[in-house]
Design a protein around this motif. Structure first.
Motif, mmCIF file in Angstrom:
data_model
loop_
_atom_site.group_PDB
_atom_site.id
_atom_site.type_symbol
_atom_site.label_atom_id
_atom_site.label_comp_id
_atom_site.label_asym_id
_atom_site.label_seq_id
_atom_site.Cartn_x
_atom_site.Cartn_y
_atom_site.Cartn_z
ATOM 1 N N GLN A 236 -1.819 -3.506 -5.762
ATOM 2 C CA GLN A 236 -1.686 -3.596 -4.299
ATOM 3 C C GLN A 236 -2.050 -4.975 -3.759
ATOM 4 O O GLN A 236 -3.097 -5.526 -4.067
ATOM 5 N N ASN B 238 15.336 -7.279 2.461
ATOM 6 C CA ASN B 238 15.055 -6.109 3.292
ATOM 7 C C ASN B 238 16.320 -5.777 4.077
ATOM 8 O O ASN B 238 16.960 -6.670 4.627
ATOM 9 N N LYS B 239 16.684 -4.506 4.124
ATOM 10 C CA LYS B 239 17.970 -4.180 4.760
ATOM 11 C C LYS B 239 17.896 -4.255 6.282
ATOM 12 O O LYS B 239 18.929 -4.250 6.945
ATOM 13 N N TYR C 146 18.537 -3.682 -1.127
ATOM 14 C CA TYR C 146 18.105 -4.391 -2.336
ATOM 15 C C TYR C 146 18.928 -3.983 -3.561
ATOM 16 O O TYR C 146 19.069 -4.749 -4.521
ATOM 17 N N GLY D 266 11.910 -4.689 -0.150
ATOM 18 C CA GLY D 266 11.688 -3.394 0.500
ATOM 19 C C GLY D 266 10.308 -3.274 1.113
ATOM 20 O O GLY D 266 9.725 -2.200 1.170
ATOM 21 N N ILE D 267 9.794 -4.406 1.561
ATOM 22 C CA ILE D 267 8.465 -4.453 2.208
ATOM 23 C C ILE D 267 8.677 -4.898 3.656
ATOM 24 O O ILE D 267 9.329 -5.920 3.894
ATOM 25 N N SER D 268 8.113 -4.142 4.620
ATOM 26 C CA SER D 268 8.392 -4.454 6.023
ATOM 27 C C SER D 268 7.671 -5.714 6.502
ATOM 28 O O SER D 268 8.162 -6.423 7.364
ATOM 29 N N GLN E 39 -1.257 -6.120 7.677
ATOM 30 C CA GLN E 39 -2.231 -5.891 6.594
ATOM 31 C C GLN E 39 -1.675 -6.337 5.240
ATOM 32 O O GLN E 39 -2.416 -6.711 4.355
ATOM 33 N N MET F 151 19.809 -7.208 3.300
ATOM 34 C CA MET F 151 20.755 -6.312 2.633
ATOM 35 C C MET F 151 19.996 -5.234 1.885
ATOM 36 O O MET F 151 18.793 -5.369 1.641
ATOM 37 N N LEU G 150 0.834 -1.205 0.000
ATOM 38 C CA LEU G 150 0.000 0.000 0.000
ATOM 39 C C LEU G 150 0.872 1.260 0.000
ATOM 40 O O LEU G 150 0.577 2.249 -0.666
ATOM 41 N N ALA G 151 1.984 1.195 0.755
ATOM 42 C CA ALA G 151 2.856 2.368 0.836
ATOM 43 C C ALA G 151 3.378 2.736 -0.551
ATOM 44 O O ALA G 151 3.403 3.917 -0.917
#
Ligand code: FAD
Length: 319
Positions: free
Chosen positions: A245, A283-284, A302, A262-264, A268, A300, A232-233
């Motif tokens: 989405q 994800n870093k 991305y 890059g998705i936490s 949701q 790491m 969504l972000a």
């Protein structure tokens, strides 16, 4: 009779074949199974249901230009004719809109977002996630027809029954006296593999830092024969269109492979991929919640991983 509904006439969907499988399971040999397809091309698509031993109905009119009312009126008229005990439809935006309205129109009951269903004597027990996927509720509907919207991947696909195409009964579209029409389409679905049906989904979030990286995601998805998704972000940032989405308020998908970049991994977002077979995360932040559901994770930036991954997949494909 158990009726399976498909919204478009572009061939028989994989999702529909799964719903036919589910219908057979719920019928337990007792009920007949039928498929109703709507939209241009519906007749050919419905005929293919015969290969799975299902009866076939088609409404060839294009109901898309109207608000949901035309679907509700048309399906209600079709159900008066077909008299199903159970109606199964996909749990996409349209199903979630139409299903409960159809049930109300027919004096039946509805359940949405079903992920599992089983027979218990004469009853059907429908299971659906609640509290953003943290718990599963078992639901028994007390009125018929029972209208259920079902998430992809909930049932095993039906086996072909060794039969040829079905003879299709064409049903009329019902008129509506409510002059609601769609005024504008804000986002047009893109070509390529449909997100809901893709076996591989490469998804990007706010961690991508901008829209450019989505081009790399497109490339990777293309190499893997998959589709691109987004959090969504990322959609809110305008980096990906809303129909991409994934999540509770987006699409619920069940691919074999879900690559989250890059998705936490907010609850949701995860609600949309509970059915994914394998999740891979880049994800870093090693503490990101996405790693709790990932089978394979790369902690790491991305930017260091993605080009190498694309290169490697390209080589594998070439070799
Ligand atoms: C009612 C409601 C419904 C919602 N529905 C949805 C929904 O359907 N779908 C959905 O996705 N969200 C939904 N949300 C929003 C959800 O709560 C999160 O805010 C959203 O999922 C966060 O998106 P994100 O993971 O892309 O961004 P963030 O949470 O900001 O995460 C970005 C991640 O990227 C990582 N990162 C940053 N830079 C890099 C880099 N260079 N390399 C690698 N990793 C990096 C960070 O470590 C971070 O983990 C909903 C929220 C509410 C309240």
């Amino acid at each position: 009779m158990i009726l399976v509904v498909q919204w478009n006439g572009k061939g028989l969907n994989q999702g529909t074949v799964e719903l036919i499988g589910g219908a057979r399971q719920l019928a337990g040999g007792g009920d007949e199974v039928a498929v109703l397809v709507t939209g241009p091309g519906a007749r050919e698509a419905a005929a293919a249901a015969g290969e799975y031993g299902a009866r076939a109905y088609a409404v060839e009119a294009d109901l898309d230009g109207y608000a949901g009312e035309a679907y509700v009126a048309t399906l209600a008229a079709a159900c008066e004719r077909i008299r199903p005990r159970i109606v199964l439809m996909p749990s996409d935006a349209r199903g979630r809109e139409i299903g409960p309205r159809l049930a109300a129109r027919l004096g039946g009951a509805a359940v949405t977002d079903v992920v599992e269903a089983r027979r218990d004597g004469d009853r059907v027990i429908w299971s659906r996630p609640v509290f953003g996927g943290k718990a599963i509720a078992d639901v028994v509907l007390k009125k018929e027809p029972q209208v259920a919207t079902v998430r992809p991947g909930s049932f095993a696909a039906a086996e072909k029954a060794g039969a040829g195409p079905a003879e299709v009964e064409v049903l009329p579209a019902a008129g509506t006296d409510r002059p609601l029409r769609r005024a504008e389409v804000l986002a047009e679905a893109e070509g390529g593999v449909r997100l809901e049906e893709a076996r591989v989904v490469v998804s990007g979030g706010r961690g991508l830092g901008g829209p450019e990286a989505f081009k790399d995601l497109e490339e990777l998805a293309g190499l893997l024969g998959g589709a691109v998704g987004a959090s969504l972000a990322a959609v809110d940032e305008g980096w990906a269109p809303p129909e991409r989405q994934v999540g509770q308020t987006g699409k619920i998908i069940a691919p074999d492979l879900y690559i989250a970049i890059g998705i936490s991994g907010a609850s949701q977002h995860l609600a949309g991929i509970a059915g994914a077979k394998t999740v891979v995360a880049i994800n870093k932040d090693p503490e990101a919640p996405i790693f709790e559901v990932a089978r394979l994770g790369v902690a790491m930036d991305y930017r260091k991983v993605l080009p190498a991954l694309i290169e490697e997949v390209r080589k594998l494909k070439a070799g």
